[in-house]
Design an enzyme around this catalytic site. Sequence first.
Site, PDB file in Angstrom:
ATOM      1  N   ARG A 524      -7.149 -35.744  12.641  1.00  0.00           N
ATOM      2  CA  ARG A 524      -6.220 -35.449  13.715  1.00  0.00           C
ATOM      3  C   ARG A 524      -5.578 -36.630  14.495  1.00  0.00           C
ATOM      4  O   ARG A 524      -5.869 -37.907  14.206  1.00  0.00           O
ATOM      5  CB  ARG A 524      -7.147 -34.947  14.864  1.00  0.00           C
ATOM      6  CG  ARG A 524      -7.872 -33.827  14.567  1.00  0.00           C
ATOM      7  CD  ARG A 524      -9.027 -33.282  15.469  1.00  0.00           C
ATOM      8  NE  ARG A 524      -9.731 -34.540  15.973  1.00  0.00           N
ATOM      9  CZ  ARG A 524     -10.366 -34.446  17.222  1.00  0.00           C
ATOM     10  NH1 ARG A 524     -10.323 -33.510  18.226  1.00  0.00           N
ATOM     11  NH2 ARG A 524     -11.320 -35.501  17.415  1.00  0.00           N
ATOM     12  N   SER A 585     -14.491 -43.063  10.371  1.00  0.00           N
ATOM     13  CA  SER A 585     -15.932 -42.803   9.989  1.00  0.00           C
ATOM     14  C   SER A 585     -16.225 -43.060   8.765  1.00  0.00           C
ATOM     15  O   SER A 585     -16.704 -42.267   7.792  1.00  0.00           O
ATOM     16  CB  SER A 585     -16.255 -41.656  10.798  1.00  0.00           C
ATOM     17  OG  SER A 585     -15.784 -41.223  11.979  1.00  0.00           O
ATOM     18  N   ASP A 639     -17.103 -43.070  14.444  1.00  0.00           N
ATOM     19  CA  ASP A 639     -17.259 -41.774  15.368  1.00  0.00           C
ATOM     20  C   ASP A 639     -18.693 -42.167  16.184  1.00  0.00           C
ATOM     21  O   ASP A 639     -18.769 -41.563  17.340  1.00  0.00           O
ATOM     22  CB  ASP A 639     -17.283 -40.707  14.476  1.00  0.00           C
ATOM     23  CG  ASP A 639     -18.369 -40.556  13.341  1.00  0.00           C
ATOM     24  OD1 ASP A 639     -18.906 -41.695  13.050  1.00  0.00           O
ATOM     25  OD2 ASP A 639     -18.566 -39.612  12.537  1.00  0.00           O
TER      26      ASP A 639
HETATM   27 MG    MG Z   1     -17.863 -35.505  13.371  1.00  0.00          MG
END
Ligand code: MG
Length: 894
Positions: A524, A585, A639
């Site tokens: 995103r 992440s 994250d």
């Molecule tokens: Mg996640």
Amino acid sequence: QIQRALRSLCIPLERLHIMKGHMMQDMCKGLSRQTHAQAKVRMLPTYICSTPNGTEKGNFLVVELCQSQVRILLVTLYGDGNMSPQIVYKIFDLPDGITQGEGQALFDFIAQCVSQFLAETTSPDTSSSEERLPLGFVFPFTCKQTQLDKAELLSWSKGFSCSGVVGKDVVQMLQSAINKQELSRVDVVALMNDTVGTLMTCSMEGRPCEIAVVADKGSNCCFMAEAYLVETAEETSGRMCVNTEWGCFGDDGTLNDIFTPYDESVDEDSYNPGEKRFEKLVGTLYLGEIVRHALIALTAEKALFTGTDIAVLKEKGVFTIQHVLDIINNEDGTTDVKRVLEVLGLQPSERDCGRVQQICRAVVGRAATLHAVGLAAILSYMCQTRDLETLMVNVGVDGELYTGYSRFEEILQSVSRLLSPECMATLLPSKDGSGRGAAMVTAVALRLAAQRRAVNEVLGPLRLTRADLEKVQALMRQEMERGLGKHTNATASVRMLPTFVTHTPDGTEQGDFLALDLGGTNFRVLVVRVTKEGISMASEIYVIPVAIMQGTGERLFDHIIDCIVDFQTKQNLMTQTLPLGFTFSFPCQQVGLDKALLLTWTKGFTASGCVGQDVVQLLRDAAQRKQHSGLQVVALLNDTVGTMMSCGYDDPKCEIGLIVGTGTNACYMEEMRNVGTVEGDEGRMCINMEWGAFGDNGCLDHIFTHFDRVVDESTINPGKQRFEKLISGMYLGEIVRQILLVMTEKQLMFQGRPSPKLQTRNIFQTKFLSTIELNGLALRQIRAILHELELDASFEDSVLLREVCQAVSLRAAQLCAAGLAAVVEKMRENRGLDRLSVSVGVDGTLYKLHPCFSQNLQKTLKDLAPNCDVSFHLSEDGSGKGAALVAAVASRAA
Ligand code: MG
Ligand code: ADP
């Protein structure tokens, strides 16, 4: 007068509806823990949770204690679907007076019968064999049962009143008496009420029977209830047979308005006035008496037997159920009536005969109707609690009234249908009483005990003790220390990566930021506006095609820049240069807030030329290639850090981030002086633990099970992320699937037949665990999931499946808690506090959607870290919000 008498014995339909409602209310009262003690309908748990499945095999003894006899049976089952059990039995008459004598004598007599029976019926080779002989005991009195083989007599009835038995465990009494007879191979393994025996007898031949009605001297009913509703028993899964003891319905007065003066007289004449009010309207012990009192009353009113002597009717019990049945069963004419009455010593006129017959019909018809009311209450209750629109069920029926009264079945069927139109009951006659069923119960009990042992053997390794968890906590702590140490870091399984995030938000942050989120389920791009009023954002999801994920690094980062440009264009941001936070992440060796070397790809990414490179630089290079000059990358973060930061914006105590989604990981604020891998001793730094790899050095080998090893071996990274593979969403379903395969192989589930579908990797999704473990979920929904997997699941399979899922998800939550316990305890010690109060920001679908995971996690954490008060906050979009906040805090700190 006759008409008035008949009318009083006839109950209008709307009154029957009300009575059914009362019965249902009383049933609920009996089942609820709070109201059980006062309830009139006792709803006693029987601890019988399964009906036969046809695999039962072996020899079983049954002792049936009846009104005036003891029946001993030897039942041989062949594991052939119980189509043709072999039954040998013998009846012994109870000696006079024994039912009122000492209890010990009664049990000794029963044991002698067993001994004599065995001597006569078993051949020398079987009687001398060492084989245990399990015994089922049919004991038709009200007992408080706490196990299948533990039952305390609450009260005698049916003319029994032996001393020294009430309050005692009757199983124990029978076993002791049997031991005295030196029948050491006979084990009393199950005790049951006669209604339960009937239920099981009718359950033969492949049609489960879930209700039994016994309309005999007394009246009673049992049925299979959802176990979690039986609050007086500990069982919560599956179903349990409940003995309603509905004979006492109305003892609180609810039936007073339908009691006629004749019924009141019967009650006053009985040895227990005011008790068993329902039974006194319907039990065959009382029907003759009701008729007798009606005849006396009507004679006094000169409506019957005018001018003749009815002195014979004054004696209690002269008018028996047999007389009543003889009178009513002859549909045409009154010759039988005349004969019966004359044998009794009465001189009836033709008109008397007709009237007596009408009275008898009314009394017996009412008894049948009231049985139907009770049955209707059970039917509707079952239908409601199983969440069904319509219920189809088999009902076993037995007893003198059922066999003796030709219209009983028809009335039971039609009236219950009228009162519970949503239910379809099929009545099944019980072939030979409750004895056969008792053998079945005993056989099922043994089969289940053997199955239980086997299931425990399979699931045992997944069940962690408190000591196991303490050890995991200690190991985590040890690995944390090693990961933080400058010289030990290289060999630690928990990497403890510095993030260069040194402060959590204080709520004063402001500005507009861009954020990227790569490494979660979606890629995103976001714009985040942090203002005094709060945070708002807009975002766009972009697809990263597999070809790009697994192509070259340049392609990947070019694609990312293309997406950013697209987003900025759409959002009208092309002219601005906003600080950008990059949630990335994957495990990185961070050298600065905006400098991070990729250690390894995970989650399906393999883009070449990236490992070992600075990810921020790769992004900047791509921007340059694409001539995008307005990009200012200020921070790269994991994250977990984003999650901690976004919760930290609302709660200053939030100093831990936790993810339990596809994978699992955690971060927390560590003292700089403890971080050996970064220069400087002042203040704190957030450490990305990368705890998913905990155990990759072998330190958790002792808790890995066969299932964990198989799951690990089938992944793309065997031997890696071992802790994660015990906990996170990507793996739990697979672990369950492996267990199901083993259980099927061991013949513990699905009748030993796995479906080809179950052999397919990842077919059992982790979200199934969430559905299956939902408390109070109707079992048919579990069966629906299994049907999807082309597995023909029995009711017991569903119960077992839930147990398997619970074992797997509980272990995951407990291990996660052990890891967190190590973290919070370390933080507490770091700060020299007796008590630490801290918050954890959490993200991840498994944590958020599984019905028990978070509770189990929190409960275990409290237990393992009693000096820490830990609260949990769900993060909303940690990756987006968190990235902006890291960028904001960085500019504030600078
Ligand atoms: Mg996640
Ligand atoms: P990510 O960790 O990739 O950011 P999520 O936090 O959404 O993504 O986690 C996705 C994982 O959650 C899936 O791999 C799946 O195993 C698991 N999952 C999805 N739905 C459920 C559910 N209803 N209950 C438990 N786990 C679920």
